[in-house]
Write an enzyme that holds these catalytic residues in place. Structure first.
Site, PDB file in Angstrom:
ATOM      1  N   TYR A 198      17.066  29.957   6.015  1.00 56.73           N
ATOM      2  CA  TYR A 198      15.863  30.637   6.522  1.00 56.73           C
ATOM      3  C   TYR A 198      15.899  30.720   8.035  1.00 56.73           C
ATOM      4  O   TYR A 198      16.212  29.743   8.728  1.00 56.73           O
ATOM      5  CB  TYR A 198      14.603  29.865   6.131  1.00 56.73           C
ATOM      6  CG  TYR A 198      14.210  30.004   4.681  1.00 56.73           C
ATOM      7  CD1 TYR A 198      13.841  31.245   4.148  1.00 56.73           C
ATOM      8  CD2 TYR A 198      14.188  28.892   3.855  1.00 56.73           C
ATOM      9  CE1 TYR A 198      13.470  31.368   2.822  1.00 56.73           C
ATOM     10  CE2 TYR A 198      13.815  28.995   2.522  1.00 56.73           C
ATOM     11  CZ  TYR A 198      13.458  30.241   2.005  1.00 56.73           C
ATOM     12  OH  TYR A 198      13.094  30.347   0.695  1.00 56.73           O
TER      13      TYR A 198
ATOM     14  N   LYS B  92       0.848  -1.199   0.000  1.00 56.65           N
ATOM     15  CA  LYS B  92       0.000   0.000   0.000  1.00 56.65           C
ATOM     16  C   LYS B  92       0.883   1.249   0.000  1.00 56.65           C
ATOM     17  O   LYS B  92       2.102   1.161   0.219  1.00 56.65           O
ATOM     18  CB  LYS B  92      -0.923  -0.014   1.218  1.00 56.65           C
ATOM     19  CG  LYS B  92      -0.181   0.005   2.534  1.00 56.65           C
ATOM     20  CD  LYS B  92      -1.140  -0.088   3.706  1.00 56.65           C
ATOM     21  CE  LYS B  92      -0.374  -0.220   5.000  1.00 56.65           C
ATOM     22  NZ  LYS B  92      -1.045   0.323   6.146  1.00 56.65           N
TER      23      LYS B  92
END
Ligand SMILES: Cc1ncc(COP(=O)(O)O)c(C=O)c1O
Length: 358
Positions: free
Chosen positions: A255, A35
């Protein structure tokens, strides 16, 4: 050079890991869990490799995932782990030849209402202690009778459960779950074990095995790495340095300026970021391999780049190969540094990262 981010997928490692899983319960059917795009590895290629290595069946989470495998020509049995999500999906389940988990009364009703020519294999999910989905143990016998009587159902329903704390070596919760399961009479097939159940709990090694994470070369136990179990990493996420900067003492990197150079030093810039699925919350100090040398991440992860401290690897240069996880750097270590689990990192690799099966 094109953007150098790639996820190399080692299909030989998939075969090795399947053999490790098989060795724990050689006579039981093994259905590999593929999955979520095979935990981020690429469902079709992973499924093909696992089937070629001898998987008896595959487990998926949706009709769409099952359909993609069928359209790729994969013919082995498929199990829908939470069953269908609405009654309207029952015909598609039959058309695709899926085995379906039945965990709720509305799913019983949907099968009772479905026309008889649909021959669906069913697995009753019993909640033995996870308290997520499944019938209460007291409801199992009645659910079984209803499935036996439903014209759309073929054969004897199976009985499956899922272990909530099998990744904790000593959790009494697992012995309690196994005892609750064994308290149920059941004439049909059974299924209990995920990876942690298979590796860690002999009492769970029976019936249909449903390993996922171990097949991708990741330990299900937080304090252990895959190599402890003879497992090999399947995905190696790699990239390259695109720049090496010589920064001065006091320069803040990236940042927010969350990391400041304590001295004049080389800082490497790697083409990888949260836009590729590298975790934004990975803190300074998270390990990264440059030319096979381990160096620490510094500053914030941005969308397309990260920065690394190259004081420990002064010869690194633009173009140097970088490994974010996989061969040489277990994803478990990166996950621990980033406060998450290997499952999440693998599943998070985004669609812009080409998967290179080999
Ligand atoms: C019902 C069920 N079985 C098996 C698995 C495979 O678990 P693991 O990847 O821990 O082996 C999962 C995964 O979440 C699952 O939901």
């Amino acid at each position: 050079m094109t953007r150098p981010v790639r996820a190399a997928i080692d299909t030989g490692a998939l075969a090795n890991n399947l053999a490790v899983a098989r060795s724990r319960a050689p006579s039981e059917p093994l259905w590999a869990v593929v999955k979520a795009d095979a935990y981020g590895h690429g469902a079709v290629d992973a499924a093909r490799a696992l089937v070629a290595a001898g998987a008896d069946g595959l487990c998926v989470a949706s009709v769409e995932e099952a359909r993609a495998l069928r359209e790729a020509g994969i013919r082995v049995p498929l199990l829908l782990l939470e069953g269908f999500f609405e009654a309207a999906e029952v015909p598609a389940c039959a058309e695709l030849g899926l085995a379906v988990v039945i965990h709720a009364p509305w799913q019983l009703e949907a099968l009772e209402a479905a026309p008889g020519e649909q021959a669906l294999t069913t697995w009753i999910k019993v909640d033995t202690g996870m308290h997520r989905i499944g019938f209460h143990p007291d409801e199992v016998a009645a659910a079984r009778e209803r499935l036996r009587a439903a014209p759309a159902v073929a054969g004897e329903p199976g009985l499956m459960t899922h272990l909530a704390r099998a990744d904790e070596r000593t959790a009494s919760a697992t012995t309690d779950q196994l005892a609750a399961f064994d308290g149920l009479e059941h004439p049909g097939p059974v299924s209990i074990a995920n990876s942690a159940g298979l590796l860690g709990w002999p009492g769970a090694r029976r019936g249909m095995l449903r390993p996922g994470i171990m097949l991708y070369g990741v330990s299900p136990f937080p304090e252990e790495v895959a190599a402890d179990h003879g497992l090999e990493p399947v995905m190696t996420l790699h990239s390259r340095l695109i720049a090496v900067r010589r920064l001065a003492a006091g320069d803040a990197v990236g940042y927010g300026g969350t990391w400041t150079c304590p001295e004049a030093m080389p800082v490497g810039v790697v083409a990888i970021g949260y836009g590729d699925g590298y975790p934004r919350h990975a803190p300074s100090g998270t390990p990264v391999l440059v030319d096979g040398v381990e160096v620490p991440l510094i500053g914030r992860v941005s969308m397309d780049m990260i920065t690394v401290d190259l004081r420990g690897h002064a010869t690194a240069a633009a173009g140097s190969p970088v490994t974010l996880w996989g061969r040489g750097l277990p994803v478990e270590r990166v996950a621990a540094a980033a406060g998450t689990i290997g499952y999440e990192l693998l599943c998070s690799v985004t669609s812009r990262v080409p998967r290179d099966p080999h």
